[in-house]
Motif scaffolding. Sequence first.
Motif, mmCIF file in Angstrom:
data_model
loop_
_atom_site.group_PDB
_atom_site.id
_atom_site.type_symbol
_atom_site.label_atom_id
_atom_site.label_comp_id
_atom_site.label_asym_id
_atom_site.label_seq_id
_atom_site.Cartn_x
_atom_site.Cartn_y
_atom_site.Cartn_z
ATOM 1 N N LYS A 15 -13.777 -41.469 7.321
ATOM 2 C CA LYS A 15 -13.528 -40.700 6.308
ATOM 3 C C LYS A 15 -13.214 -38.959 6.789
ATOM 4 C CE LYS A 15 -15.474 -40.712 1.819
ATOM 5 N NZ LYS A 15 -14.150 -40.508 1.090
ATOM 6 N N ASN A 16 -12.168 -38.527 5.863
ATOM 7 C CA ASN A 16 -11.876 -37.145 6.211
ATOM 8 C C ASN A 16 -13.005 -36.300 6.082
ATOM 9 O OD1 ASN A 16 -9.188 -37.750 6.794
ATOM 10 N ND2 ASN A 16 -8.490 -37.274 4.698
ATOM 11 N N GLU A 17 -13.751 -36.322 5.083
ATOM 12 C CA GLU A 17 -14.907 -35.392 5.016
ATOM 13 C C GLU A 17 -16.231 -35.676 5.867
ATOM 14 O OE1 GLU A 17 -13.845 -37.507 2.599
ATOM 15 O OE2 GLU A 17 -12.902 -36.309 0.978
ATOM 16 N N GLY A 20 -7.911 -47.305 19.109
ATOM 17 C CA GLY A 20 -7.239 -48.159 17.655
ATOM 18 C C GLY A 20 -7.148 -47.245 16.509
ATOM 19 N N VAL A 21 -6.223 -47.861 15.462
ATOM 20 C CA VAL A 21 -6.285 -46.912 14.393
ATOM 21 C C VAL A 21 -6.743 -47.683 13.102
ATOM 22 C CG1 VAL A 21 -4.686 -45.247 14.982
ATOM 23 C CG2 VAL A 21 -3.873 -47.544 13.737
ATOM 24 N N THR A 22 -7.114 -47.173 12.032
ATOM 25 C CA THR A 22 -7.717 -47.954 10.969
ATOM 26 C C THR A 22 -7.308 -47.270 9.732
ATOM 27 O OG1 THR A 22 -9.724 -48.772 9.906
ATOM 28 C CG2 THR A 22 -9.979 -46.809 10.855
ATOM 29 N N ALA A 23 -6.815 -47.995 8.609
ATOM 30 C CA ALA A 23 -6.822 -47.649 7.253
ATOM 31 C C ALA A 23 -7.460 -48.676 6.175
ATOM 32 C CB ALA A 23 -5.261 -47.638 7.046
ATOM 33 N N ALA A 24 -7.835 -47.966 4.987
ATOM 34 C CA ALA A 24 -8.656 -48.759 4.272
ATOM 35 C C ALA A 24 -7.930 -48.586 2.847
ATOM 36 C CB ALA A 24 -9.829 -48.416 4.163
ATOM 37 N N ALA A 44 -10.268 -53.081 5.024
ATOM 38 C CA ALA A 44 -9.943 -52.165 6.226
ATOM 39 C C ALA A 44 -9.049 -52.961 7.129
ATOM 40 C CB ALA A 44 -10.935 -51.303 6.622
ATOM 41 N N VAL A 45 -7.862 -52.442 7.654
ATOM 42 C CA VAL A 45 -7.210 -52.919 8.557
ATOM 43 C C VAL A 45 -7.244 -52.301 9.887
ATOM 44 C CG1 VAL A 45 -4.639 -53.159 9.454
ATOM 45 C CG2 VAL A 45 -5.335 -53.734 6.908
ATOM 46 N N TYR A 46 -7.522 -52.844 10.910
ATOM 47 C CA TYR A 46 -7.675 -52.027 12.137
ATOM 48 C C TYR A 46 -6.577 -52.786 13.127
ATOM 49 C CZ TYR A 46 -12.215 -51.380 10.361
ATOM 50 O OH TYR A 46 -13.447 -51.053 9.623
ATOM 51 N N VAL A 72 -9.003 -46.449 -4.267
ATOM 52 C CA VAL A 72 -8.732 -45.339 -2.987
ATOM 53 C C VAL A 72 -7.895 -46.065 -2.339
ATOM 54 C CG1 VAL A 72 -10.967 -44.129 -3.245
ATOM 55 C CG2 VAL A 72 -10.601 -46.023 -1.676
ATOM 56 N N GLY A 73 -7.112 -45.200 -1.298
ATOM 57 C CA GLY A 73 -6.215 -45.646 -0.547
ATOM 58 C C GLY A 73 -5.864 -44.592 0.541
ATOM 59 N N ALA A 74 -5.835 -45.065 1.925
ATOM 60 C CA ALA A 74 -5.554 -44.138 3.021
ATOM 61 C C ALA A 74 -3.815 -43.841 2.827
ATOM 62 C CB ALA A 74 -5.712 -44.735 4.328
ATOM 63 N N ASN A 75 -3.443 -42.524 3.038
ATOM 64 C CA ASN A 75 -2.065 -42.201 3.423
ATOM 65 C C ASN A 75 -1.865 -41.689 4.707
ATOM 66 O OD1 ASN A 75 -2.945 -39.419 3.626
ATOM 67 N ND2 ASN A 75 -2.625 -39.243 1.375
ATOM 68 N N ALA A 76 -0.827 -41.311 5.159
ATOM 69 C CA ALA A 76 -0.665 -41.104 6.536
ATOM 70 C C ALA A 76 -1.293 -40.094 7.096
ATOM 71 C CB ALA A 76 1.048 -40.793 6.670
ATOM 72 N N PHE A 77 -2.085 -39.220 6.284
ATOM 73 C CA PHE A 77 -3.084 -38.226 6.849
ATOM 74 C C PHE A 77 -4.346 -38.595 6.792
ATOM 75 C CE2 PHE A 77 0.895 -36.243 5.093
ATOM 76 C CZ PHE A 77 1.395 -35.511 6.121
ATOM 77 N N GLU A 78 -4.709 -39.768 6.199
ATOM 78 C CA GLU A 78 -6.024 -40.292 6.235
ATOM 79 C C GLU A 78 -6.289 -41.328 7.177
ATOM 80 O OE1 GLU A 78 -6.360 -40.658 2.056
ATOM 81 O OE2 GLU A 78 -7.099 -38.774 1.447
ATOM 82 N N VAL A 79 -5.310 -41.663 7.948
ATOM 83 C CA VAL A 79 -5.454 -42.773 8.686
ATOM 84 C C VAL A 79 -6.728 -42.447 9.978
ATOM 85 C CG1 VAL A 79 -4.707 -44.256 10.477
ATOM 86 C CG2 VAL A 79 -3.436 -43.840 8.455
ATOM 87 N N GLY A 80 -7.657 -43.384 10.031
ATOM 88 C CA GLY A 80 -8.770 -43.134 11.047
ATOM 89 C C GLY A 80 -8.387 -43.500 12.405
ATOM 90 N N TRP A 81 -9.113 -43.297 13.321
ATOM 91 C CA TRP A 81 -8.892 -43.865 14.764
ATOM 92 C C TRP A 81 -10.201 -44.151 15.459
ATOM 93 C CZ3 TRP A 81 -10.940 -40.850 18.478
ATOM 94 C CH2 TRP A 81 -11.006 -39.290 18.175
#
Length: 163
Positions: A32-34, A124-128, A114-116, A150-159
């Motif tokens: 999560k960005n925050e 690894g990267v994750t998006a949800a 979520a996809v890992y 909610v959805g992850a965009n290219a700037f909210e993909v975690g790692w």
Amino acid sequence: MRKLILMAAVVAMMSTAANAMEPGSIALGWVKNEAPIGIRYVLAEKIAADVGVGFQSFDSDFTRIYAHIGLPIELLAGDRASLAFRPGFTLRNTSFDDEDLDSTMDFWLHLWLAVYYAATDNFGVTAAHGLDVQILDGGENDSTTDFYSVGANAFEVGWYYWF
């Protein structure tokens, strides 16, 4: 020729088996960005725990502290990718420099898929995407509850980076 080399590199990277994370494994990363300062701890073969913290300080005389907790539960898995149901919540405490204003505590409940993807054995990267329930504390008798997707965009993909 460059396309052929790139395609061969991608196929080679995807064809190697990823190491399954053993219970007790720890990774640094974020979802999560925050709350970008986070860890993932593997609790069991298909269950992990994510914990993240973050803070913001503004010139407009208030400070926010975030705490995010998630519990990814693996539903489907392939060689390098997996799909998980990820319930979680985020708390946000906002404190004001003005002594006349009380601090507020806001709450989000997350129900995500979520996809890992393990790009390497350690990274690894994750998006949800999914549903959030937001409960904002606006002071006396001024709280709100909202539901939204909610959805992850290219700037909210975690790692994550595994040790």
